[in-house]
Write a protein that holds these residues in place. Structure first.
Motif, mmCIF file in Angstrom:
data_model
loop_
_atom_site.group_PDB
_atom_site.id
_atom_site.type_symbol
_atom_site.label_atom_id
_atom_site.label_comp_id
_atom_site.label_asym_id
_atom_site.label_seq_id
_atom_site.Cartn_x
_atom_site.Cartn_y
_atom_site.Cartn_z
ATOM 1 N N SER A 416 59.560 14.952 64.988
ATOM 2 C CA SER A 416 59.839 15.715 65.289
ATOM 3 C C SER A 416 60.111 16.344 66.494
ATOM 4 O O SER A 416 59.887 18.047 66.821
ATOM 5 N N PHE A 417 60.392 15.844 67.403
ATOM 6 C CA PHE A 417 60.357 16.878 68.233
ATOM 7 C C PHE A 417 61.713 16.251 68.777
ATOM 8 O O PHE A 417 63.039 15.070 68.910
ATOM 9 N N GLU A 418 62.676 17.183 69.590
ATOM 10 C CA GLU A 418 63.518 16.758 70.342
ATOM 11 C C GLU A 418 63.959 16.706 71.487
ATOM 12 O O GLU A 418 64.781 15.706 72.384
ATOM 13 N N SER A 419 62.206 16.795 72.467
ATOM 14 C CA SER A 419 62.464 15.837 74.188
ATOM 15 C C SER A 419 61.888 14.883 73.636
ATOM 16 O O SER A 419 60.760 15.184 73.452
ATOM 17 N N TYR A 420 62.631 13.892 74.049
ATOM 18 C CA TYR A 420 62.150 12.408 74.197
ATOM 19 C C TYR A 420 59.961 12.273 74.804
ATOM 20 O O TYR A 420 59.721 12.044 75.040
ATOM 21 N N GLU A 421 60.867 13.141 76.147
ATOM 22 C CA GLU A 421 59.586 13.593 77.369
ATOM 23 C C GLU A 421 58.485 14.725 76.799
ATOM 24 O O GLU A 421 57.231 13.622 76.773
ATOM 25 N N ASP A 422 58.703 15.108 75.147
ATOM 26 C CA ASP A 422 57.699 16.115 74.963
ATOM 27 C C ASP A 422 57.118 15.338 73.833
ATOM 28 O O ASP A 422 56.001 15.257 73.534
ATOM 29 N N TYR A 423 57.388 14.515 73.875
ATOM 30 C CA TYR A 423 56.816 12.946 72.696
ATOM 31 C C TYR A 423 56.697 12.670 73.673
ATOM 32 O O TYR A 423 55.465 11.814 73.385
ATOM 33 N N VAL A 425 54.411 12.715 75.978
ATOM 34 C CA VAL A 425 53.094 13.515 76.046
ATOM 35 C C VAL A 425 52.294 14.249 74.822
ATOM 36 O O VAL A 425 51.110 13.795 74.735
ATOM 37 N N SER A 426 53.293 14.019 73.918
ATOM 38 C CA SER A 426 51.947 14.219 72.754
ATOM 39 C C SER A 426 51.518 13.324 71.689
ATOM 40 O O SER A 426 49.852 12.976 71.433
ATOM 41 N N LEU A 427 51.415 11.991 72.667
ATOM 42 C CA LEU A 427 50.844 10.932 71.933
ATOM 43 C C LEU A 427 49.598 10.491 72.692
ATOM 44 O O LEU A 427 48.528 10.752 72.713
ATOM 45 N N GLN A 428 49.414 11.871 73.533
ATOM 46 C CA GLN A 428 48.632 11.410 74.767
ATOM 47 C C GLN A 428 47.675 10.199 75.117
ATOM 48 O O GLN A 428 46.512 9.743 75.042
#
Length: 597
Positions: A416-423, A425-428
């Motif tokens: 669901s994320f275009e940016s792997y880095e955003d993904y 970060v989303s994992l916390q």
């Protein structure tokens, strides 16, 4: 080699031993080499010959030291130069009830007299184990003892004060208690093995009187296979996944035709009871860290319906992968292998259809198949096959299924994320990176001996060696636990570095494949550099030793900022990183305080 998989023909193995050995050694398999000392209380030639075949088939190439006949006590307690120079990786003590010399001699002996006999007999074997532990830093495998074939007093022999069977059973309990209290000692349960083979088949007085074999030569392959399963478990060569068909495997009937109400599972029928027992048996593997998966030609909706049967033991949440579709089963297993980041040699496939098993054997020879003729036959094959032989159980083992299920949730979120880095970060994510605490040593040992892909040097350590480096002033040892919003991944990364002056040589760096590309390696490097700097280290040297399975990390050091020093023709390489001026690289994982671990 199929001839060496359980169930096997022991007589055929003995007859064709040399041909099988030649075929195994010429098949191109890259095997780990291990030195195994066999200290025998009886003749061990045939045992070693059969053991070599099974170990070769498990990917282990053994070299043997063999004690002289019945010199196990002398070799262990007094030692000799040949054994000391051999420097064994494993010691196997091949004793049997023939080596029990202090059995009660008379029914008139009092309980206290028999207790003293038992204590003296146990002391003999305790001396053997203690002497070997003091001289050799390696796993020791000790047989327990089989029951006698002959009983003068019938069942009374098994519970009377002076009964020989009662004496042997008590001695076995003492050995088990001792092994549990002393790391690095493992019990080879020939008491069970002799029972399952049949005591009448196990005992052969003629083989004893003529050749001093403690058991019939016909059961020696069974003993050798059982022993080989312990050894391959110690070196992380167990299977990891049970992949199951559904119809007529987990329940009676065909869910697509019979509907949920028509399949047989539960107490109402004899067939239903048998499938309930099988489901319960399989679910028990999950508690030891074995992953469960489904591979069924079915509509997924029907498969889920069958698994949600009110009388079913296994539920959809018990499985880390459910492949219920109309693809070929070899394709489904291959996809599960990729999704779980586990090799095909990790899988055991169970199906009631012999044709499906034959197809898997032909297309995916690395996968072990179990053809389910009936549920008890399948349970027996799983039991005797040793695919999931346990030598220790860690906290992470008991949570492994949940960890892999959480990985599936992470994979779903990633899409669901275009940016792997955003993904990321989303994992916390958060991590605990610390020294080798006693609480973690068992899991660290397991991880070291099971990790092959993200493993820079593929060096192996036993539990005693891990304990030694953990307290060594000449080593920096780190282990890392990774947590995120989906759960605790447990200990997933290990680094061992040896201090040589102002240089730190990385002897081992590995990481579990289930946390690849999560930046845990950067968090580990940051902590390694920090500890190295505090120890006065100026340069860290990394080594990559090529193996058949670790090509994915051949350029790992370069990717995290090391500079290449040397690259050899065989693919090995040496790298370095200067500590001065290093800047932390991890930006997505929060590092927790060590005392919170």
């Amino acid at each position: 080699m199929k001839e060496l998989n359980f169930p096997f023909d022991g007589k055929d193995i003995i007859r064709r031993r040399l041909a099988l050995r030649k075929q195994l050694l010429s098949d191109g398999t890259v095997r780990i080499k291990k030195r195994i000392a066999v200290l025998g209380g009886s003749t061990t030639n045939h045992v070693i010959a059969a053991l070599e075949l099974f170990l070769l088939n498990f990917g282990i190439e053994p070299v043997f030291y063999q004690s002289e006949y019945n010199k196990f006590y002398e070799d262990a307690v007094f030692g000799n130069q040949e054994l000391d120079g051999f420097e064994p990786d494993i010691i196997y003590i091949h004793t049997s009830s023939r080596n029990i010399t202090m059995l009660p001699e008379s029914p008139a002996e009092k309980a206290e007299e028999v207790k003293n006999r038992l204590s003296q007999q146990f002391t003999v074997f305790k001396q053997v184990l203690e002497s070997l532990m003091q001289r050799f830093n390696c796993p020791i495998i000790q047989n327990n003892f089989e029951l006698p074939l002959f009983r003068r007093t019938g069942s009374y022999d098994g519970w009377s004060v002076s009964g020989h069977a009662a004496f042997i059973e008590r001695l076995n309990v003492m050995l088990s208690d001792y092994a549990r209290a002393n790391h690095g000692i493992y019990i080879h349960d020939i008491n069970y093995l002799s029972a399952v083979c049949g005591l009448a088949n196990w005992h052969d007085t003629e083989a004893w009187y003529l050749y001093k074999y403690a058991m019939s030569t016909s059961v020696i392959p069974d003993l050798a296979y059982s022993l080989a399963c312990i050894i391959k478990s110690l070196y992380g060569k167990n299977h990891k996944v049970i992949d199951l068909d559904l119809d007529n495997t987990l329940w009676g009937g065909v869910i697509g035709d019979d509907g949920q109400e028509g399949i047989e599972i539960g107490p109402e029928t004899a067939v239903g009871q048998s499938y309930s027992e099988f489901q319960s048996f399989v679910k028990g593997y999950k508690d030891y860290g074995v992953l469960l998966a489904v591979c069924s030609k079915n509509d997924e909706e029907n498969a889920i319906l069958g698994l949600e049967h009110p009388s079913g033991i296994l539920k959809p949440s018990d499985f880390v992968s459910i492949k219920a579709n109309w693809k070929s089963k070899d394709r489904n297993i291959a996809e599960s292998s990729q999704e779980l980041s586990l090799g095909l040699d990790s899988f055991v496939f169970i199906d009631d259809n012999p044709a499906e098993c034959a197809m898997i054997e032909g297309q995916l020879p690395m996968v072990q198949t179990v053809s389910l003729n009936n549920v008890h036959d399948a349970m027996y094959k799983l039991t005797r096959g040793g695919y999931f032989e346990v030598t220790s159980v860690s906290e992470d083992d008991m949570k492994r299924s949940e960890m892999y299920a959480a990985n599936a949730q992470r994979a779903a979120q990633r899409r669901s994320f275009e940016s792997y880095e955003d993904y990321l970060v989303s994992l916390q994510m958060s991590a605990v990176i610390c020294d080798f605490k006693p609480l973690y040593i068992q899991r660290i040992t397991q991880l070291i001996n099971k990790s092959n892909q993200f493993n820079l040097t593929t060096k192996r350590y036993n539990e005693n060696e891990i304990h030694e480096v953990s307290i060594s002033q000449d080593h920096i040892c780190l282990c890392g636990r990774l947590l995120d919003k989906f759960g605790d991944n447990g200990i997933v990364s290990v680094i061992i570095g040896r201090i040589n002056g102002n240089v730190l040589d990385i002897e081992l760096w590995l990481m579990s494949c289930r946390v690849l590309k999560r930046d845990m390696e950067l968090a580990m490097l940051d902590e390694l550099v920090s500890q190295a700097e505090r120890a006065g280290i100026r340069r860290i040297k990394g080594y990559y030793y090529k193996s058949p399975k670790n090509s994915m990390v051949s350029e790992f050091y370069g990717s995290i900022g090391f500079e290449l020093d040397e690259k050899l023709e065989n693919g090995d390489s040496v790298w370095h990183l200067d500590v001065k001026g290093y800047e932390n690289k991890n930006i997505v994982i929060k590092i927790l305080e060590k005392e919170n671990s």
